[in-house]
Design an enzyme around this catalytic site. Structure first.
Site, PDB file in Angstrom:
ATOM      1  N   ASP A 131      -2.840   8.089  23.259  1.00 22.30           N
ATOM      2  CA  ASP A 131      -2.830   7.115  24.355  1.00 22.30           C
ATOM      3  C   ASP A 131      -1.411   6.558  24.524  1.00 22.30           C
ATOM      4  O   ASP A 131      -0.468   7.046  23.907  1.00 22.30           O
ATOM      5  CB  ASP A 131      -3.848   5.993  24.090  1.00 22.30           C
ATOM      6  CG  ASP A 131      -3.512   5.237  22.805  1.00 22.30           C
ATOM      7  OD1 ASP A 131      -2.450   5.526  22.201  1.00 22.30           O
ATOM      8  OD2 ASP A 131      -4.308   4.372  22.413  1.00 22.30           O
TER       9      ASP A 131
ATOM     10  N   GLU B 191      -0.464   6.096  12.625  1.00 20.63           N
ATOM     11  CA  GLU B 191      -0.460   4.853  13.381  1.00 20.63           C
ATOM     12  C   GLU B 191      -1.693   4.021  13.027  1.00 20.63           C
ATOM     13  O   GLU B 191      -2.822   4.486  13.169  1.00 20.63           O
ATOM     14  CB  GLU B 191      -0.469   5.197  14.872  1.00 20.63           C
ATOM     15  CG  GLU B 191      -0.662   4.016  15.789  1.00 20.63           C
ATOM     16  CD  GLU B 191      -0.884   4.460  17.241  1.00 20.63           C
ATOM     17  OE1 GLU B 191      -0.872   5.691  17.491  1.00 20.63           O
ATOM     18  OE2 GLU B 191      -1.095   3.589  18.085  1.00 20.63           O
TER      19      GLU B 191
ATOM     20  N   ASP C 139      -0.029   3.649  23.671  1.00 21.81           N
ATOM     21  CA  ASP C 139       0.571   3.070  22.473  1.00 21.81           C
ATOM     22  C   ASP C 139       1.033   4.164  21.518  1.00 21.81           C
ATOM     23  O   ASP C 139       2.090   4.079  20.906  1.00 21.81           O
ATOM     24  CB  ASP C 139      -0.426   2.165  21.749  1.00 21.81           C
ATOM     25  CG  ASP C 139      -0.460   0.779  22.372  1.00 21.81           C
ATOM     26  OD1 ASP C 139       0.346   0.547  23.303  1.00 21.81           O
ATOM     27  OD2 ASP C 139      -1.283  -0.042  21.939  1.00 21.81           O
TER      28      ASP C 139
ATOM     29  N   ASP D 187      -2.140   8.235  18.060  1.00 23.23           N
ATOM     30  CA  ASP D 187      -3.224   8.364  19.036  1.00 23.23           C
ATOM     31  C   ASP D 187      -2.739   9.032  20.315  1.00 23.23           C
ATOM     32  O   ASP D 187      -1.560   8.957  20.657  1.00 23.23           O
ATOM     33  CB  ASP D 187      -3.771   6.978  19.404  1.00 23.23           C
ATOM     34  CG  ASP D 187      -4.580   6.386  18.252  1.00 23.23           C
ATOM     35  OD1 ASP D 187      -5.026   7.167  17.395  1.00 23.23           O
ATOM     36  OD2 ASP D 187      -4.733   5.156  18.227  1.00 23.23           O
TER      37      ASP D 187
END
Ligand code: 0RA
Length: 641
Positions: free
Chosen positions: A505, A430, A507, A503
């Site tokens: 998180d 990503e 997103d 990641d």
């Protein structure tokens, strides 16, 4: 009335008696074999079995009214105004026809040369099964100006057939109380039964079916003058239709009645229901096959005849002529064969050609008389064909680009030097900055890196051709080299480990859901083969003097910190928010190095779950999405949709 039942208490059991008792015992020992189950579904089957004998009588044209009463004590009465079950004595069994019907398994028998059809219920097992599974059953027959009655207990007659009075009309009334020794519940669901009977009323135009529930005072009557034409209107009631009237086909062929009603709408799905003797054949069968082939042939003929399709243009295929079609195909035949695991498929071979010729003939006649309807329908089918062709071209283009020519691998891909797919890994990373670290940190020989930017794509809403025109998806398909969907060729895959590295998180998890959904829908074989993985980057680094520890979960962090405290040394805790925060070396050591990393292998269940989450979040339907977000609002603070 003829034979005293008490004689059965003597020693003169006849062969027929033994067979009856054997049948009764068999049914009571293994009820599931006969009615599917002993829960509420099975309980409902009892009602359908009895009611469908009356429906048979209606199909023969002898009855136009059936009443079903659900009583407060959980007994049920089914009453019809048919000819009444015959009460004369059969010369060889020495029993009344009535008793034979109620005690002999599969009594699809002929009485004195008259055929008595048993069809109807799921397994077509008839009234004797209901009788065997009922604590009591009482039957009243109105015939020849008389009223006859008989009672059974757990399938055994407790009275003879007796004339108990006079009668004006004719008919049959059967009441029964399901046996609580057999069933797990005796409570009927009014709505479920009513829904099934509504369908039955549509399939038998002019037949009035009433259902009443004593406990709630509910009372519904179904009666449809238009028959299956009304059924199709109802199915299309919330859709924009292409032509105003459903097309209706009704034709007897030999001993079979063939009926079809159909109407196109502006949607894209095929909504065709098929029935044989009013039983929903959920797996189709010969009647459905016959209908479909006639439909495709007639529409192709018309398209060419009216020049809507030029001679050099390819024919419409089944998929094209069924897009946006709502149809009911109903056949009534004397000996239906239901096949398959769930008996949901009509097997009678001759029915295919009967339906095919009836539909061809009648549909051609209809189009002769309604050329404007033919045109509206054909325009829709041709649009469907064009969309299908466009999707195919887009797919071919991708496949050609991706497979043969390794010289045109995407520029963003940092490939590995290894050529053996079994030894090669592809990291889908990503973002460009993490992509940069991964490129530096990787082992060039066997690890390839493909950075993916942003929200790759809303795969759900995009059509296949739109999706394939999306840059990130094309790049991914090209890098993998094996095509997609039906054209996916696992032998061409360039990597046998495809690793999602995102990641930790919101997103990151969103992009992971997107990618899992993409693989689930378009390269499911890759998941089945166990080639898809999720990388596990650390959440924290804990440094104590020279010693460095990577921590991958919150739980682990708590444990490690507690352990360090006891040593009373000073330690430094660093949280990693994104892959981009790690140096190339750190990324290699924690997440990419096969000797030290942890990879999660994606199972088909994981991917299916992602697909479900994705559908709810991204799908066109608003209400489920709203419900999902409300239900999860507490867990997901930063939901980005
Ligand atoms: C066989 C022959 C005849 C009627 C029936 C069966 C019959 C069965 C059921 C089951 C529920 N309701 C029914 N109504 C009729 C009549 C033969 C004749 O009268 O000629």
């Amino acid at each position: 009335m003829e034979k005293p039942v008490s004689s059965k208490n003597g020693n003169d059991y006849s062969a027929a008696d033994i067979q009856v008792l054997g049948g009764r015992e068999a049914v009571r020992r293994r009820p599931g074999m006969y009615i599917g189950s002993t829960d509420q579904r099975g309980l409902h089957h009892l009602v359908y079995e009895i009611a469908y004998n009356s429906v048979d009588e209606a199909m023969g044209g002898f009855c136009n009214r059936i009443v079903i009463d659900l009583h407060a004590d959980n007994s049920v009465t089914v009453t019809d105004n048919g000819r009444g079950i015959p009460v004369d004595v059969h010369p060889s069994t020495k029993k009344t026809a009535l008793e034979t019907v109620l005690t002999v398994l599969h009594a699809g028998a002929k009485f004195g040369g008259k055929t008595y059809q048993v069809s109807g219920g799921l397994h077509g097992v008839g009234s004797s099964v209901v009788n065997a599974l009922s604590e009591w059953l009482e039957v009243t027959v109105y015939r020849d100006g008389k009223k006859y009655h008989q009672r059974y207990e757990r399938g055994i007659p407790s009275t003879e057939v007796e004339a108990v009075g006079s009668a004006n009309g004719t008919g049959t009334s059967i009441s029964f109380l399901a046996d609580e020794e057999i069933f797990t519940t005796l409570e009927y669901d009014f709505d479920t039964i009513a829904e099934r009977l509504r369908e039955t009323a549509y399939l038998n135009k002019g037949l009035q079916i009433q259902i009443r529930e004593e406990k709630t005072d509910r009372d519904l009557t179904y009666y449809f003058e238009g028959g299956i034409s009304g059924f199709v209107r109802r199915l299309n009631r919330n859709r924009a239709v292409r032509h105003r009237q459903p097309i209706v086909i009704s034709k007897p062929v030999n001993n079979t009645i063939i009926e079809v009603a159909m109407q196109y709408n502006d949607g894209f799905t095929d909504n065709t229901l098929s029935f044989a003797n009013c039983v929903n054949t959920i797996d189709g069968g010969t009647h459905l096959t016959g209908f479909r082939s006639a439909l495709t042939r007639v529409l192709n003929d018309w398209a060419h005849r009216t020049r809507l399709l030029k001679d050099d243009e390819p024919n419409l295929v089944g998929e094209d002529v069924r897009e946006g079609l709502t149809a009911v195909v109903s056949v009534k035949l004397s000996e239906p064969q239901f096949e398959g695991q769930t008996k949901g498929k009509l097997g009678n071979i001759e029915i295919k050609s009967h339906v095919e010729s009836a539909v061809s003939e009648e549909l051609n006649l209809y189009f002769d008389e309604h050329p404007e309807d033919a045109k509206k329908i054909l325009e829709k089918c041709i649009t469907a064909a064009k969309a299908r062709e466009a999707a195919r071209k887009a797919r071919d283009l991708i496949i050609r680009k991706s497979s043969l020519d390794t010289g045109t691998l995407p520029g963003k891909l940092a490939d590995c030097s290894e050529k053996d797919p079994a030894l090669s890994e592809l990291f889908l990373v990503e973002g460009d900055s993490a992509g940069g670290s991964a490129k530096q940190g990787r082992h060039r020989r066997f690890q390839a890196i493909l950075p993916l930017r942003g929200k790759i794509l809303n795969v759900e809403k995009a059509t296949v051709d739109k999706m394939l025109s999306h840059e990130e998806i094309r790049t991914l398909i090209t890098a993998l080299g094996a095509g997609i969907d039906d054209d996916f060729e696992p032998l061409r895959l360039r990597y046998h480990k495809v690793i999602l590295m995102t990641d930790a998180d919101v997103d990151g998890s969103h992009i992971r859901t997107l990618l899992l959904t993409f693989f689930f829908r378009h390269m499911v074989e890759l998941i089945h083969r166990g080639y898809l993985y999720i990388a596990q980057p650390p959440l924290y680094r804990i440094k104590t003097g020279r010693e460095e520890r990577w921590v991958f979960t919150e739980q682990e962090k708590v444990e490690v910190l507690a352990g360090l405290k006891s040593k009373a040394s000073k330690s430094e805790l660093q949280r990693y928010k994104g892959l981009g925060e790690m140096s190339a070396e750190q990324l290699w050591e924690t997440t990419m190095n096969p000797a030290t990393r942890t990879l999660l292998q994606v199972t088909i269940e994981d991917a299916a779950k992602a697909d479900e989450v994705f559908s709810v979040l991204m799908g066109g339907e608003v209400p489920p999405r709203k419900a999902f977000i409300q239900a999860h609002a507490k867990n997901v603070k930063n939901l980005d949709i």
